[in-house]
Motif scaffolding. Structure first.
Motif, PDB file in Angstrom:
ATOM      1  N   LYS A  90     -54.569   6.178  23.821  1.00  0.00           N
ATOM      2  CA  LYS A  90     -54.017   6.213  22.467  1.00  0.00           C
ATOM      3  C   LYS A  90     -54.835   7.166  21.582  1.00  0.00           C
ATOM      4  O   LYS A  90     -54.277   7.911  20.780  1.00  0.00           O
ATOM      5  CB  LYS A  90     -54.000   4.812  21.864  1.00  0.00           C
ATOM      6  N   GLN A  91     -56.162   7.134  21.742  1.00  0.00           N
ATOM      7  CA  GLN A  91     -57.005   8.056  20.988  1.00  0.00           C
ATOM      8  C   GLN A  91     -56.765   9.502  21.436  1.00  0.00           C
ATOM      9  O   GLN A  91     -56.785  10.426  20.626  1.00  0.00           O
ATOM     10  CB  GLN A  91     -58.485   7.695  21.160  1.00  0.00           C
ATOM     11  N   PHE A  92     -56.521   9.688  22.726  1.00  0.00           N
ATOM     12  CA  PHE A  92     -56.224  11.022  23.248  1.00  0.00           C
ATOM     13  C   PHE A  92     -54.928  11.556  22.646  1.00  0.00           C
ATOM     14  O   PHE A  92     -54.867  12.698  22.177  1.00  0.00           O
ATOM     15  CB  PHE A  92     -56.120  10.990  24.773  1.00  0.00           C
ATOM     16  N   ASP A  93     -53.888  10.720  22.649  1.00  0.00           N
ATOM     17  CA  ASP A  93     -52.599  11.148  22.098  1.00  0.00           C
ATOM     18  C   ASP A  93     -52.712  11.460  20.608  1.00  0.00           C
ATOM     19  O   ASP A  93     -52.032  12.354  20.101  1.00  0.00           O
ATOM     20  CB  ASP A  93     -51.542  10.063  22.330  1.00  0.00           C
ATOM     21  N   ALA A  94     -53.580  10.719  19.912  1.00  0.00           N
ATOM     22  CA  ALA A  94     -53.777  10.945  18.473  1.00  0.00           C
ATOM     23  C   ALA A  94     -54.768  12.069  18.198  1.00  0.00           C
ATOM     24  O   ALA A  94     -55.009  12.399  17.027  1.00  0.00           O
ATOM     25  CB  ALA A  94     -54.265   9.657  17.811  1.00  0.00           C
ATOM     26  N   LYS A  95     -55.329  12.646  19.266  1.00  0.00           N
ATOM     27  CA  LYS A  95     -56.363  13.687  19.157  1.00  0.00           C
ATOM     28  C   LYS A  95     -57.550  13.215  18.308  1.00  0.00           C
ATOM     29  O   LYS A  95     -58.100  13.967  17.495  1.00  0.00           O
ATOM     30  CB  LYS A  95     -55.774  14.982  18.603  1.00  0.00           C
TER      31      LYS A  95
END
Length: 662
Positions: A90-95
């Motif tokens: 989720k943090q990856f998708d949100a950058k």
């Protein structure tokens, strides 16, 4: 007259009876509370601390708490804590990418802008004190059940010898026979084709160049997967490009997709406290190992590439002066995060320890790798050779001994196998071979080992199963003494630590531990685990013994540079009590990998107001960069460290590199 108890006596008796009854029902709980209080009392006694050391939790404000995956000690005395996306899709998708800078003396924190997802990068100390961070995450893995679109590797060909071609993300590839369409997920540059003249006929031949890109079906559904090789037309091309540029792909399916790496490389500046972009690596890498060589250049090895495959033996060298990367001329394959230690004559000792990915039967045998010839001398005798994944390896102090220890480990992948073995090898032996040292406190994957200034090795934590499965975290620690080949248990850690955890020595002689990424939170493996964000400090026994620690102060103000073979003087009112002087490399730890950890014995002589030390002349023993000088007294108590900078040596060997095509 018959005795009759008073009302007060009766109330007291009834109350006591009730207490006894309640105690009967709650005996285990009350006993547990009492035991916990006694344990807390015991571990805080001076005698216990002097024998076993002591653990304490670092108070970290909420806004600075991260999933610490990587940690490195900087020459400013601060510690760089890197999460990137922190193993959180989720943090990856949100950058949302995180780095925090921690001052362990003042216990202050600072959020650092993080330019890319440095989760699962490699890192190492550079000669000027910057930290090189290379690789990271392009795309998270997807398990078979989570894959929504068929996808895989597309090989793009270019038969035009006069012009390269950039294929942009979103470009469509349509099969000539299966008529199924897939989209490129990233931009990719396809070099121009190569011309070659036949030496006999003089006829010029054109050999197509190739590049790889990950593709996914344009639509969801099982009907869009393929089972055989096909040739693919590329959308958006005109004229001759339609013939010259095409794709070829094998099976494009719903199989599990592994993590994919990036080519990005950065230097972190400890003074400016920011990341600085450098040249790209030739290969994308996720889970690479970076090792500083004797001339200050950096070797980058292994990792998962931009389509999720282990880099096939293409290793490269970074030059801090040019900020550029060059390939080594010949290939050598290693699994991801291999433990590669610099040793004599610019050779690399591979301990066999590694973390993560790669076939079980390739690149896992320990040995000595000659970077100049690409020769590899296998070292026999390793016990539990099939349990080296997630093992720890460490050079035994002092580093001049050229002895190494490999601790614990487990089977490949998600295997339940784990080892309690420690294995020791002496590279000064004309025919080096491993022998077993004393067993660890338990069968342990992911143990963390730290070289202490008193020439001993602290090992802590780990788990008995993959990522702590089945509540297998190990709350134990021990200190190994290489001089006697013995060990002793010390104070138990406060929390369990397994995957994505680590430990390192601080300049004041304490040890920090961080991280842990348990797969599950219960013994039955039914509840998802939670990342351990707590940071703990272990104060070894030597800081709890009676008496003051020895003093060591720099005689020069500002930056202190000491060349190999040179001398340096330090002030100390305790010179008479100093028995050892050590030169200690600052650590850079991730994924059971801390390949540059080192403690070098220094020759010294006492002076009227301190000590004078002499550095070794061997650049493979002391590669360039910032080091900590530490004095140790007869009781094993270290001073606080003083920082010195060791410049590049003119005698250092440089490995041969060549601009090979990726």
């Amino acid at each position: 007259m018959k005795f009759r108890p008073s009302r007060r006596t009766r109330r007291t008796a009834i109350g006591a009876t009730v207490v006894l009854v309640i105690a009967g029902f709650n005996g285990p709980a009350l006993y547990g509370i009492a035991s916990a209080k006694y344990h807390d009392y015991k571990i805080n006694q001076p005698e216990y601390k002097a024998a076993n050391g002591h653990w304490k939790t670092v108070e970290v404000p909420e806004k600075y708490r991260i999933n610490t995956i990587h940690a490195a000690l900087l020459h400013t005395g601060k510690v760089l804590l890197v999460a990137g996306s922190g193993n959180d899709a989720k943090q990856f998708d949100a950058k949302t990418f995180r780095t925090v800078l921690w001052d362990p003396v003042k216990n202050t924190f600072k959020n650092i802008h993080t330019p890319n997802d440095l989760f699962c990068a490699g890192h190492t100390q550079l000669p000027d004190g910057k930290l090189l961070v290379a690789g990271g995450t392009r795309r998270y893995e997807k398990l078979g059940g989570d894959v929504k679109k068929a996808g895989g590797l597309m090989i793009v060909h270019n038969e035009n010898p006069d012009r390269a071609k950039t294929i942009k993300a979103g470009t469509r590839f349509t099969g000539r026979h299966n008529n199924k369409t897939f989209e490129a997920k990233d931009n990719v540059l396809v070099p121009r084709a190569k011309k070659r003249a036949d030496p006999v006929t003089g006829r010029v031949e054109v050999r197509a160049s190739v590049a790889r890109v990950y593709v996914e079906a344009a639509k969801r559904g099982k009907q869009y997967q393929t089972g055989t090789e096909d040739n693919y037309r590329v959308s958006g091309l005109r004229g001759a490009e339609r013939k010259n540029i095409y794709g070829i792909a094998q099976k494009l399916s719903f199989d599990k997709k592994d993590f994919q790496g990036i080519k990005d490389s950065y230097e972190f500046d400890p003074v400016a406290e920011r990341y600085i972009k450098t040249d790209f690596m030739h290969e994308a890498r996720w889970y690479p190992t970076l090792t500083t060589l004797e001339d200050g250049k950096v070797l980058s090895v292994s990792g998962l590439d931009d389509i999720g495959q282990v880099v096939p033996g293409k290793n490269e060298i970074y030059d801090p002066r040019t900020k550029k990367w060059e390939f080594l001329p010949r290939k050598r394959f290693f699994p991801t995060y291999p433990a590669l230690h610099l040793t004599d004559d610019n050779k690399i000792f591979y301990s066999g320890a590694n973390a993560g990915y790669g076939p079980a039967d390739k690149g896992r045998t320990p040995g000595l790798w000659d970077l100049q010839t690409n020769g590899f001398r296998k070292i026999p005798g390793l016990s539990d050779p099939d349990k080296l994944e997630t093992a720890m390896s460490v050079p035994l102090p002092p580093t001049q001994s050229r002895k190494f220890m490999v601790l614990g480990g487990g089977g490949v992948g998600e295997s339940k196998k784990a080892s309690e073995k420690t294995r020791i090898v002496d590279l000064k032996d004309p025919a080096p071979h491993f022998r077993d040292g004393p067993d660890l406190y338990a069968k342990a994957r992911y143990p963390s080992s730290v070289i202490l200034p008193d020439d001993k090795v602290l090992t802590t934590n780990g788990s008995g199963d993959y990522r702590g499965r089945s509540d297998s975290n190990i709350l134990k620690a021990e200190i190994y003494d290489p001089s006697s080949d013995t060990k002793k248990p010390v104070a138990d850690p406060l929390v369990g630590r397994n995957y994505h955890s680590g430990a390192m020595l601080l300049p004041d002689g304490r040890v920090m531990t961080f991280g842990s990424d348990s797969l599950f939170a219960d013994k039955a493996n039914t509840k998802p685990g939670k990342f351990e964000q707590q940071i703990d400090i272990y104060t070894p026994p030597y800081l709890h013994t009676k008496g003051e620690r020895p003093e060591l102060r720099n005689t020069a103000g500002g930056e202190r540079t000491v060349r190999l073979g040179g001398t340096a003087s330090f002030l100390s009112k305790d010179a008479a009590s100093i028995k050892k002087m050590r030169l200690i490399r600052p650590s850079s730890f991730t994924h059971v990998t801390n390949v540059e950890q080192s403690s070098v014995a220094l020759k010294f002589k006492r002076t009227g107001n301190g000590v004078t030390v002499k550095l070794p002349e061997d650049p493979s023993l002391v590669p360039p960069g910032w080091w900590m000088v530490t004095a140790v007294d007869g009781k094993g108590k270290p001073s606080k460290s003083v920082w010195v900078k060791v410049p590049r040596s003119a005698t250092a060997q440089a490995p041969t590199t060549t601009p090979l095509s990726p």
